[in-house]
Write a protein that holds these residues in place. Structure first.
Motif, mmCIF file in Angstrom:
data_model
loop_
_atom_site.group_PDB
_atom_site.id
_atom_site.type_symbol
_atom_site.label_atom_id
_atom_site.label_comp_id
_atom_site.label_asym_id
_atom_site.label_seq_id
_atom_site.Cartn_x
_atom_site.Cartn_y
_atom_site.Cartn_z
ATOM 1 N N ARG A 32 0.832 -1.200 0.000
ATOM 2 C CA ARG A 32 0.000 0.000 0.000
ATOM 3 C C ARG A 32 0.866 1.250 0.000
ATOM 4 N N GLU A 33 0.423 2.217 -0.776
ATOM 5 C CA GLU A 33 1.107 3.507 -0.801
ATOM 6 C C GLU A 33 0.814 4.262 0.484
ATOM 7 N N ALA A 34 1.801 5.020 0.938
ATOM 8 C CA ALA A 34 1.638 5.799 2.165
ATOM 9 C C ALA A 34 0.602 6.899 1.954
ATOM 10 N N GLU A 35 -0.290 7.048 2.916
ATOM 11 C CA GLU A 35 -1.310 8.083 2.831
ATOM 12 C C GLU A 35 -0.671 9.460 3.058
ATOM 13 N N PRO A 36 -1.049 10.459 2.288
ATOM 14 C CA PRO A 36 -0.494 11.801 2.507
ATOM 15 C C PRO A 36 -0.940 12.374 3.847
ATOM 16 N N THR A 37 -0.054 13.107 4.478
ATOM 17 C CA THR A 37 -0.374 13.718 5.760
ATOM 18 C C THR A 37 -1.323 14.895 5.564
ATOM 19 N N ILE A 38 -1.939 15.316 6.686
ATOM 20 C CA ILE A 38 -2.865 16.449 6.616
ATOM 21 C C ILE A 38 -2.135 17.707 6.170
ATOM 22 N N PHE A 39 -0.905 17.904 6.688
ATOM 23 C CA PHE A 39 -0.136 19.090 6.298
ATOM 24 C C PHE A 39 0.141 19.094 4.808
ATOM 25 N N ARG A 40 0.516 17.936 4.265
ATOM 26 C CA ARG A 40 0.801 17.869 2.829
ATOM 27 C C ARG A 40 -0.450 18.115 2.004
ATOM 28 N N THR A 41 -1.577 17.582 2.465
ATOM 29 C CA THR A 41 -2.834 17.772 1.736
ATOM 30 C C THR A 41 -3.224 19.247 1.674
ATOM 31 N N TYR A 42 -3.141 19.923 2.824
ATOM 32 C CA TYR A 42 -3.503 21.340 2.846
ATOM 33 C C TYR A 42 -2.478 22.186 2.101
ATOM 34 N N ALA A 43 -1.210 21.775 2.135
ATOM 35 C CA ALA A 43 -0.185 22.513 1.395
ATOM 36 C C ALA A 43 -0.451 22.441 -0.107
ATOM 37 N N LYS A 44 -0.873 21.274 -0.588
ATOM 38 C CA LYS A 44 -1.206 21.153 -2.008
ATOM 39 C C LYS A 44 -2.396 22.037 -2.375
ATOM 40 N N MET A 45 -3.416 22.026 -1.523
ATOM 41 C CA MET A 45 -4.590 22.860 -1.804
ATOM 42 C C MET A 45 -4.235 24.339 -1.762
ATOM 43 N N LEU A 46 -3.341 24.735 -0.857
ATOM 44 C CA LEU A 46 -2.917 26.130 -0.796
ATOM 45 C C LEU A 46 -2.124 26.513 -2.030
ATOM 46 N N TRP A 47 -1.295 25.604 -2.522
ATOM 47 C CA TRP A 47 -0.490 25.897 -3.708
ATOM 48 C C TRP A 47 -1.371 26.077 -4.949
ATOM 49 N N ARG A 48 -2.496 25.357 -5.003
ATOM 50 C CA ARG A 48 -3.375 25.472 -6.173
ATOM 51 C C ARG A 48 -4.123 26.802 -6.206
ATOM 52 N N ASP A 49 -4.349 27.411 -5.060
ATOM 53 C CA ASP A 49 -4.972 28.737 -5.008
ATOM 54 C C ASP A 49 -3.851 29.771 -4.914
ATOM 55 N N LYS A 50 -3.481 30.329 -6.036
ATOM 56 C CA LYS A 50 -2.299 31.193 -6.078
ATOM 57 C C LYS A 50 -2.474 32.456 -5.245
ATOM 58 N N LEU A 51 -3.678 33.031 -5.237
ATOM 59 C CA LEU A 51 -3.899 34.225 -4.428
ATOM 60 C C LEU A 51 -3.761 33.910 -2.943
ATOM 61 N N ALA A 52 -4.317 32.780 -2.521
ATOM 62 C CA ALA A 52 -4.190 32.389 -1.123
ATOM 63 C C ALA A 52 -2.742 32.067 -0.774
ATOM 64 N N PHE A 53 -2.022 31.461 -1.703
ATOM 65 C CA PHE A 53 -0.610 31.148 -1.455
ATOM 66 C C PHE A 53 0.214 32.424 -1.304
ATOM 67 N N ALA A 54 -0.012 33.393 -2.193
ATOM 68 C CA ALA A 54 0.692 34.671 -2.072
ATOM 69 C C ALA A 54 0.314 35.384 -0.773
#
Length: 309
Positions: free
Chosen positions: A14-36
């Motif tokens: 089984r592949e390792a499940e992504p952590t909560i921090f990694r999941t939210y970091a990915k979502m933050l990166w996709r929203d460029k205004l929120a990331f900035a």
């Protein structure tokens, strides 16, 4: 992915499940205004922590030769790139140092009002009787007065300062958390999982920590992010009126107040701290909108589209 064991039998790994921090970091990166916005808020926090330690001398040193020095003049040096104030102090250094008091007041007031208001909202929404009635009537009284007007009246009667400003702002923002948390608790306590826990003998503390807080926390965090921007603007308004942070301490609102009489001759004294206030509040509002979507399972798909599977 298939791997071979010593017995040559294929085993599914089984592949390792992504952590909560990694999941939210990915979502933050996709929203460029929120990331900035997050980057700007992080820089403001770093300035609030480090600038008073390393730049206190540059922020307080007076140089009458640089009095009302114009910005963007390379001959004036790095610290006067944003100009000098009426006493020849570096506007850039003072903005960085003033971030500490501005963010400290807002963070302290929001933290206190969040804790106290959420606790009172839990009590008002869960327990019947006269105590919830008193809590809600007190909240209604506080909400009947504009928060800025109430803060002005209280600070006019008492000595303005850092502690008094934090206390007044925290008290005036209590009704927001009380009414929001109470409304959430009134709805959650009728759900099946809460009723089942009560039937099985679970106490108030268990139900709150296991069932109510996980549901209410995203809403509270979103409100706190918005309230942080509002409280920061309120502190700037009080300092502008002379009822907030007092010299020799400095805040962005106090810097705007000091430069209001020189808008025609030295606009940069009030412009740069005002711009810092505006950028910080806009960044916090954008982050609040991102948090509202990221913590809502029904809308999170907007930020999860394109996840690596």
């Amino acid at each position: 992915m298939l791997v071979r064991t010593r017995t040559d039998r294929p085993v599914l790994k089984r592949e390792a499940e992504p952590t909560i921090f990694r999941t939210y970091a990915k979502m933050l990166w996709r929203d460029k205004l929120a990331f900035a916005s997050a980057i700007f808020v992080l820089l403001a926090v770093l300035a609030a922590v480090a600038a008073p330690i390393f730049l206190e001398r540059q922020a307080t040193a007076m140089n009458l030769l640089m009095r009302n020095a114009a910005p963007f003049n390379p001959d004036n040096g790095l610290w006067y790139m944003l100009g000098g104030d009426t006493l020849g102090r570096s506007v850039l250094a003072r903005i960085l140092v003033a971030a500490r008091n501005t963010l400290l007041v807002a963070a302290s007031a929001v933290f206190i009002s969040l804790l106290v208001g959420s606790a009172l909202g839990l009590v008002a929404g869960w327990r019947p009787g006269w105590l919830p009635t008193i809590i809600m009537r007190a909240a209604d009284v506080l909400m009947s007065f504009p928060s800025l007007l109430l803060a002005v009246i209280v600070l006019y009667a008492f000595t303005p300062g850092l502690v008094s400003v934090v206390a007044v702002l925290a008290i005036t923002r209590l009704p927001i958390y009380i009414r929001t948390v109470r409304a959430e608790v009134l709805e959650i306590r009728e759900r099946v999982f809460v009723t089942s826990s009560r039937v099985l003998g679970a106490g108030f503390g268990w139900i709150v920590t296991r069932h109510i807080l996980p549901v209410v926390t995203p809403t509270i965090i979103t409100i706190a992010t918005l309230e942080f921007a509002f409280v920061m603007l309120t502190e700037a308004s009080l300092s502008f009126l002379g009822l907030g942070i007092q010299p020799p301490q400095v805040s962005w609102g106090l810097m705007v107040a000091e430069g209001r009489n020189y808008l025609s001759s030295a606009w940069w004294i009030a412009f740069w701290p005002g711009l810092a206030i505006m950028l910080t509040t806009v960044s916090l509002n954008l982050l609040s909108n991102w948090l509202r979507i990221a913590t809502d399972p029904r809308q999170r798909w907007r930020l999860e589209m394109g996840d690596d599977r």
